[in-house]
Design a protein around this motif. Structure first.
Motif, mmCIF file in Angstrom:
data_model
loop_
_atom_site.group_PDB
_atom_site.id
_atom_site.type_symbol
_atom_site.label_atom_id
_atom_site.label_comp_id
_atom_site.label_asym_id
_atom_site.label_seq_id
_atom_site.Cartn_x
_atom_site.Cartn_y
_atom_site.Cartn_z
ATOM 1 N N SER A 59 54.317 -15.364 12.056
ATOM 2 C CA SER A 59 53.538 -14.888 13.203
ATOM 3 C C SER A 59 52.284 -15.727 13.368
ATOM 4 O O SER A 59 51.654 -16.128 12.378
ATOM 5 C CB SER A 59 53.137 -13.421 13.004
ATOM 6 O OG SER A 59 52.200 -13.014 13.983
ATOM 7 N N THR A 61 49.549 -14.591 14.554
ATOM 8 C CA THR A 61 48.392 -13.727 14.359
ATOM 9 C C THR A 61 47.850 -13.905 12.952
ATOM 10 O O THR A 61 48.578 -13.723 11.970
ATOM 11 C CB THR A 61 48.771 -12.250 14.587
ATOM 12 O OG1 THR A 61 49.228 -12.097 15.929
ATOM 13 C CG2 THR A 61 47.576 -11.343 14.353
ATOM 14 N N ASN A 67 51.050 -8.962 12.338
ATOM 15 C CA ASN A 67 52.173 -8.352 13.062
ATOM 16 C C ASN A 67 53.277 -7.868 12.130
ATOM 17 O O ASN A 67 54.457 -7.896 12.468
ATOM 18 C CB ASN A 67 52.754 -9.316 14.098
ATOM 19 C CG ASN A 67 51.781 -9.657 15.208
ATOM 20 O OD1 ASN A 67 51.511 -10.824 15.471
ATOM 21 N ND2 ASN A 67 51.232 -8.637 15.858
ATOM 22 N N LYS A 306 63.429 -15.958 16.334
ATOM 23 C CA LYS A 306 62.168 -15.782 17.050
ATOM 24 C C LYS A 306 61.007 -15.606 16.080
ATOM 25 O O LYS A 306 61.175 -15.093 14.976
ATOM 26 C CB LYS A 306 62.238 -14.534 17.941
ATOM 27 C CG LYS A 306 63.342 -14.550 18.975
ATOM 28 C CD LYS A 306 63.386 -13.233 19.735
ATOM 29 C CE LYS A 306 64.514 -13.208 20.755
ATOM 30 N NZ LYS A 306 64.573 -11.906 21.471
ATOM 31 N N SER A 309 55.703 -11.233 16.908
ATOM 32 C CA SER A 309 54.499 -11.079 17.724
ATOM 33 C C SER A 309 54.247 -9.596 17.951
ATOM 34 O O SER A 309 54.963 -8.741 17.410
ATOM 35 C CB SER A 309 54.669 -11.795 19.065
ATOM 36 O OG SER A 309 55.634 -11.133 19.865
ATOM 37 N N SER A 310 53.257 -9.292 18.770
ATOM 38 C CA SER A 310 52.954 -7.890 19.066
ATOM 39 C C SER A 310 54.076 -7.220 19.844
ATOM 40 O O SER A 310 54.193 -5.991 19.853
ATOM 41 C CB SER A 310 51.645 -7.793 19.855
ATOM 42 O OG SER A 310 51.749 -8.519 21.078
ATOM 43 N N THR A 311 54.904 -8.014 20.491
ATOM 44 C CA THR A 311 56.017 -7.459 21.277
ATOM 45 C C THR A 311 57.384 -7.735 20.663
ATOM 46 O O THR A 311 58.388 -7.187 21.111
ATOM 47 C CB THR A 311 55.997 -8.020 22.711
ATOM 48 O OG1 THR A 311 56.089 -9.450 22.659
ATOM 49 C CG2 THR A 311 54.710 -7.621 23.426
ATOM 50 N N VAL A 312 57.428 -8.603 19.649
ATOM 51 C CA VAL A 312 58.683 -8.924 18.956
ATOM 52 C C VAL A 312 58.500 -8.575 17.486
ATOM 53 O O VAL A 312 57.891 -9.334 16.734
ATOM 54 C CB VAL A 312 59.057 -10.409 19.107
ATOM 55 C CG1 VAL A 312 60.367 -10.704 18.379
ATOM 56 C CG2 VAL A 312 59.158 -10.797 20.572
ATOM 57 N N PRO A 313 58.963 -7.425 17.036
ATOM 58 C CA PRO A 313 58.728 -6.992 15.656
ATOM 59 C C PRO A 313 59.508 -7.807 14.634
ATOM 60 O O PRO A 313 60.521 -8.436 14.955
ATOM 61 C CB PRO A 313 59.193 -5.534 15.663
ATOM 62 C CG PRO A 313 60.220 -5.481 16.749
ATOM 63 C CD PRO A 313 59.721 -6.430 17.811
#
Length: 381
Positions: A59, A61, A67, A306, A309-313
């Protein structure tokens, strides 16, 4: 991830391929083949010890749990010992290491490998082997395990550090970021010059394991040795989701390699090493587990995986199964780069369990697209 190539370079110069496995305390009572608690033992280097087991995908982040990818996050700080136990900062034996992820294949799952180990760290001290990171040579540790357990299977991953994997990775990354030149031609020549000697040392490591087991009273039919190869942490060029030009591979993907170098590593270097290790296994009469394709489609920067991210765990079915190159150590240690992460280790643990159930033959272990560790399967190898 860093934003400039020169800041990124500092991390590559410190890159060190290393990994280790955790020793499990053995019962004090002595045992003999066929008696005592059963055991499966892993020996060797970072690819079997559990290096990078701290991570569940990658990630961008850099704070908090990143994340959900950083298993060392306590809620207020980072504590690598949550993953690596007492070996944090040393052998880096993770709680998801291959043998720890193999399931109930034996009463004791014993990890003797160590991050950065070479063949000289496997060989007994009496035969010229060297202690490493404050621990006795792994064959000497195996002697104690063999005396107190009924050892059924010993898996060995060794040779990558002897061959100079860390230097190859650092050189190829530097050539992409700074010199705008390919690495594969010069590096192939280096590999070709070293590989015969490395394979001889791998063979000697197998001989050392046999000598220890014989000394502990085991016959050849009482246990098995499985020599395994290495998975590729990066995809071939056609399967990379980032363009070769620009800085996305460095600053976003964590896979700073030219197309030709990526394809060389995936389709030439990794297979060359696997084929030579298979030859050692055949010469020494041990089983071989081929892992060259184990991370296919799950590599760092692979199109079919992938970033988290905040939208893809974080997920074993969608996330990358290898640790990216975190060139500035903004997340953990650079030495974790280019190793199977927790998801990858769980997959390799499943491979080990499958081979444990196959007492003869050589086997290749592969993953099923869209599935987690339970989707790993064997083919004749």
């Amino acid at each position: 991830m860093p934003s400039t190539p020169h800041r990124a370079l500092r991390g590559f110069l410190a890159l060190c391929t290393a990994a280790g496995l955790a020793s499990v305390a053995a019962p004090t009572a002595s045992a003999a083949p066929g008696t005592g608690p059963t055991a499966v033992v892993t020996m060797g280097d970072s690819y079997i010890s559990g290096e990078a087991g701290r991570w569940l995908g990658n990630s961008l982040t850099n704070s908090g749990s990143r994340n959900g990818t950083d298993r060392a996050w306590t809620g207020s700080a980072y504590d690598p010992s949550r993953v690596y136990g007492a070996t944090a900062g040393g052998c880096h034996r993770s709680d998801t290491a291959e043998v720890k992820s193999a399931g109930p294949v034996a009463s004791s799952l014993i990890n003797l490998a160590c991050s950065g180990a070479t063949t000289e760290n496997v060989i007994r001290a009496s035969q010229g082997g060297q202690a490493y990171k404050g621990e006795a040579p792994q064959a000497d540790q195996l002697a104690a395990v063999a005396a107190s357990h009924d050892v059924e299977l010993i898996a060995l991953s060794i040779g990558g550090n002897d061959l100079g994997f860390a230097d190859i990775i650092a050189t190829c990354a530097k050539d992409y970021i700074v010199w705008y030149s390919y690495c594969h031609d010069d590096q192939q020549a280096e590999v070709d010059a070293r590989i015969d000697g490395v394979m001889a040392d791998v063979g000697r490591s197998v001989d050392e394991i046999r000598a220890v087991m014989t000394g502990a009273g085991y016959s050849a039919s009482d246990y098995r040795i499985v020599l395994q190869s290495y998975p590729s942490p990066i995809p071939r060029a056609a399967e990379n989701r980032y363009a070769e030009s620009g800085w996305a591979r460095t600053n976003t993907g964590g896979c700073p390699f030219w197309n030709d170098d990526s394809t060389w590593a995936r389709d030439s270097l990794v297979p060359q090493l696997a084929n030579r290790l298979k030859g050692v296994a055949a010469a020494k009469g041990v089983q071989f587990m081929d892992l060259r394709d184990a991370l296919q489609g799950r590599e760092v920067c692979a199109k079919t995986s992938k970033q988290v991210s905040s939208t893809v765990p974080a997920s074993a079915t969608t996330s990358e199964w290898a640790r990216w190159i975190d060139s500035q150590s903004t997340q953990g240690l650079v030495q974790e780069s280019m190793h199977p992460n927790a998801y990858g280790q769980q997959a390799l643990g499943r491979c080990l369990a499958l081979v444990h159930a196959r007492p003869t033959g050589n086997h290749s272990c592969r993953n099923t697209a869209g599935a987690g560790a339970s989707g790993m399967y064997l083919t004749a190898g």
